[in-house]
Design a protein around this motif. Structure first.
Motif, PDB file in Angstrom:
ATOM      1  N   LEU A   8      23.266  16.714 -20.347  1.00 28.57           N
ATOM      2  CA  LEU A   8      23.891  17.427 -19.236  1.00 28.57           C
ATOM      3  C   LEU A   8      25.392  17.488 -19.454  1.00 28.57           C
ATOM      4  CD1 LEU A   8      21.819  15.585 -16.509  1.00 28.57           C
ATOM      5  CD2 LEU A   8      21.432  17.912 -17.340  1.00 28.57           C
ATOM      6  N   ILE A   9      25.912  18.700 -19.585  1.00 26.98           N
ATOM      7  CA  ILE A   9      27.311  18.918 -19.929  1.00 26.98           C
ATOM      8  C   ILE A   9      28.048  19.519 -18.734  1.00 26.98           C
ATOM      9  CG2 ILE A   9      28.893  20.092 -21.509  1.00 26.98           C
ATOM     10  CD1 ILE A   9      26.632  20.105 -23.586  1.00 26.98           C
ATOM     11  N   ASP A  10      29.035  18.801 -18.229  1.00 28.06           N
ATOM     12  CA  ASP A  10      29.875  19.274 -17.120  1.00 28.06           C
ATOM     13  C   ASP A  10      29.044  19.874 -15.994  1.00 28.06           C
ATOM     14  OD1 ASP A  10      33.132  19.407 -17.915  1.00 28.06           O
ATOM     15  OD2 ASP A  10      31.720  18.985 -19.511  1.00 28.06           O
ATOM     16  N   THR A  11      28.162  19.033 -15.468  1.00 27.57           N
ATOM     17  CA  THR A  11      27.280  19.459 -14.387  1.00 27.57           C
ATOM     18  C   THR A  11      27.263  18.380 -13.315  1.00 27.57           C
ATOM     19  OG1 THR A  11      25.124  20.462 -13.923  1.00 27.57           O
ATOM     20  CG2 THR A  11      25.139  18.534 -15.367  1.00 27.57           C
ATOM     21  N   THR A  12      26.515  18.624 -12.254  1.00 31.66           N
ATOM     22  CA  THR A  12      26.487  17.693 -11.135  1.00 31.66           C
ATOM     23  C   THR A  12      25.193  17.856 -10.355  1.00 31.66           C
ATOM     24  OG1 THR A  12      27.685  16.970  -9.143  1.00 31.66           O
ATOM     25  CG2 THR A  12      27.667  19.327  -9.604  1.00 31.66           C
ATOM     26  N   VAL A  62      13.485  10.319 -17.800  1.00 33.87           N
ATOM     27  CA  VAL A  62      13.630  10.571 -19.234  1.00 33.87           C
ATOM     28  C   VAL A  62      15.022  10.159 -19.708  1.00 33.87           C
ATOM     29  CG1 VAL A  62      11.972  12.460 -19.196  1.00 33.87           C
ATOM     30  CG2 VAL A  62      14.401  12.950 -18.839  1.00 33.87           C
ATOM     31  N   PRO A  63      15.169   9.881 -21.009  1.00 32.84           N
ATOM     32  CA  PRO A  63      16.500   9.567 -21.538  1.00 32.84           C
ATOM     33  C   PRO A  63      17.484  10.692 -21.235  1.00 32.84           C
ATOM     34  CG  PRO A  63      14.815   9.114 -23.176  1.00 32.84           C
ATOM     35  CD  PRO A  63      14.137   9.834 -22.054  1.00 32.84           C
ATOM     36  N   ALA A  64      18.715  10.314 -20.885  1.00 32.86           N
ATOM     37  CA  ALA A  64      19.712  11.311 -20.502  1.00 32.86           C
ATOM     38  C   ALA A  64      21.057  10.999 -21.156  1.00 32.86           C
ATOM     39  CB  ALA A  64      19.864  11.354 -18.982  1.00 32.86           C
ATOM     40  N   LEU A  65      21.751  12.061 -21.498  1.00 33.52           N
ATOM     41  CA  LEU A  65      23.120  11.999 -21.991  1.00 33.52           C
ATOM     42  C   LEU A  65      23.978  12.833 -21.065  1.00 33.52           C
ATOM     43  CD1 LEU A  65      25.237  11.400 -24.329  1.00 33.52           C
ATOM     44  CD2 LEU A  65      24.559  13.643 -25.238  1.00 33.52           C
ATOM     45  N   VAL A  66      25.112  12.305 -20.646  1.00 35.49           N
ATOM     46  CA  VAL A  66      26.058  13.051 -19.817  1.00 35.49           C
ATOM     47  C   VAL A  66      27.350  13.238 -20.604  1.00 35.49           C
ATOM     48  CG1 VAL A  66      27.402  13.066 -17.685  1.00 35.49           C
ATOM     49  CG2 VAL A  66      25.054  12.191 -17.670  1.00 35.49           C
ATOM     50  N   VAL A  67      27.773  14.492 -20.723  1.00 39.75           N
ATOM     51  CA  VAL A  67      29.022  14.845 -21.410  1.00 39.75           C
ATOM     52  C   VAL A  67      29.913  15.539 -20.395  1.00 39.75           C
ATOM     53  CG1 VAL A  67      30.056  16.187 -23.284  1.00 39.75           C
ATOM     54  CG2 VAL A  67      27.810  15.110 -23.607  1.00 39.75           C
ATOM     55  N   HIS A  68      31.186  15.152 -20.326  1.00 43.23           N
ATOM     56  CA  HIS A  68      32.054  15.760 -19.314  1.00 43.23           C
ATOM     57  C   HIS A  68      33.498  15.783 -19.789  1.00 43.23           C
ATOM     58  CE1 HIS A  68      31.299  16.951 -15.028  1.00 43.23           C
ATOM     59  NE2 HIS A  68      32.615  17.106 -15.082  1.00 43.23           N
ATOM     60  N   GLY A  69      34.139  16.932 -19.611  1.00 44.53           N
ATOM     61  CA  GLY A  69      35.560  17.037 -19.885  1.00 44.53           C
ATOM     62  C   GLY A  69      36.375  16.390 -18.778  1.00 44.53           C
TER      63      GLY A  69
END
Length: 260
Positions: free
Chosen positions: A116-120, A199-206
């Motif tokens: 999940l990239i720059d989400t909420t 499930v496994p999750a990755l969070v990416v955020h600027g």
């Protein structure tokens, strides 16, 4: 051209093919599958990479009616059905993350991992809604040129890529752009359901994101039960996968190798 007839729409998609684990890339609002160009190049050797255009975006053909991100999640599951995929890892940017999380809630057995990239997970505050309303009305009344100077800087940050996306906006009907922003405004709060996403999750955020501020990415990483990592992209705005692929791609590829 590859299209999938799903839920009354013809969804445009591009599929790298191959025997690797399937990864579906879902773009942000006012973007399309081309926002993933750097990730497709980085992943297609090891994964089957599918990018698609959501309703009211890109080459997808739809009735133009309003819809929710639960509807978009159902579209994504329908795309998996069309492709004969029982499971896939889902990578979503901004609204693509909205629909990817909802797909994991609608059909958890179909989702192997989430990036999940720059989400909420939260609904928009009143100030953000007012700003989006102005953007939607600007598109409808005067077209992309009326909103581009501010919006492109907010979404993309790097002027060198602004013209590419302004050209794409000019190729779309004003009403379609305006309606896409209205759909964005209707995002509901799913924070109280994040505990169901196992499930496994990755969070990416600027950390310089304006539309979805960095603390919301931090909160998302804390609230997802199986979040493995929060990748902070220093100096990046709302689209780090486009502007900082050198930071995003290694983290994304590593996560997908472990999880997909």
């Amino acid at each position: 051209m590859p299209y999938a007839d799903v839920n009354g729409a013809r969804l445009y998609f591009e599929d790298s093919g191959g025997a690797g684990p399937a990864v579906v890339l879902s773009h942000g609002n006012l973007m399309d599958r081309d926002m993933w160009v750097h990730q497709v190049r980085a992943l297609e050797r090891d994964f089957r990479v599918i990018g698609w255009d959501e309703r009211l975006h890109g080459r997808t053909e739809d009735d133009g009616k309003s819809h929710s991100y639960w509807d978009s999640a159902a579209d994504l599951i329908g795309l998996l059905d069309h492709l004969g995929l029982q499971q896939a890892a889902l990578v979503g940017h901004s609204q693509g993350g909205f629909l990817s999380m909802r797909a994991a809630l609608l059909a958890p057995e179909r989702v192997k991992a989430l990036a999940l990239i720059d989400t909420t997970s939260v609904a928009w505050p009143a100030e953000a809604l007012a700003q989006m309303r102005g953007v939607s009305e600007g598109f409808r009344a005067a077209g992309p040129e009326a909103v581009a100077p501010v919006l492109l800087g907010m979404l993309l940050g790097q002027p060198v890529i602004h013209d590419q996306w302004l050209t794409k906006w000019k190729a779309q009907p004003r009403e379609r752009l305006a309606d896409a922003v209205q759909v964005l405004m209707g995002a509901d709060d799913i924070t109280d359901r994040l505990g169901e996403i196992a499930v496994p999750a990755l969070v990416v955020h600027g950390d310089a994101d304006q539309p979805i501020p960095y603390p919301l990415g931090q909160a998302l990483a804390q609230q997802l039960p199986a979040a493995q990592e929060l990748v902070t992209v220093t100096g990046a705005g709302h689209t780090p996968n486009l502007t900082h692929p050198d930071r995003v791609n290694p983290a994304l590829a590593g996560f997908l190798r472990r999880s997909a």
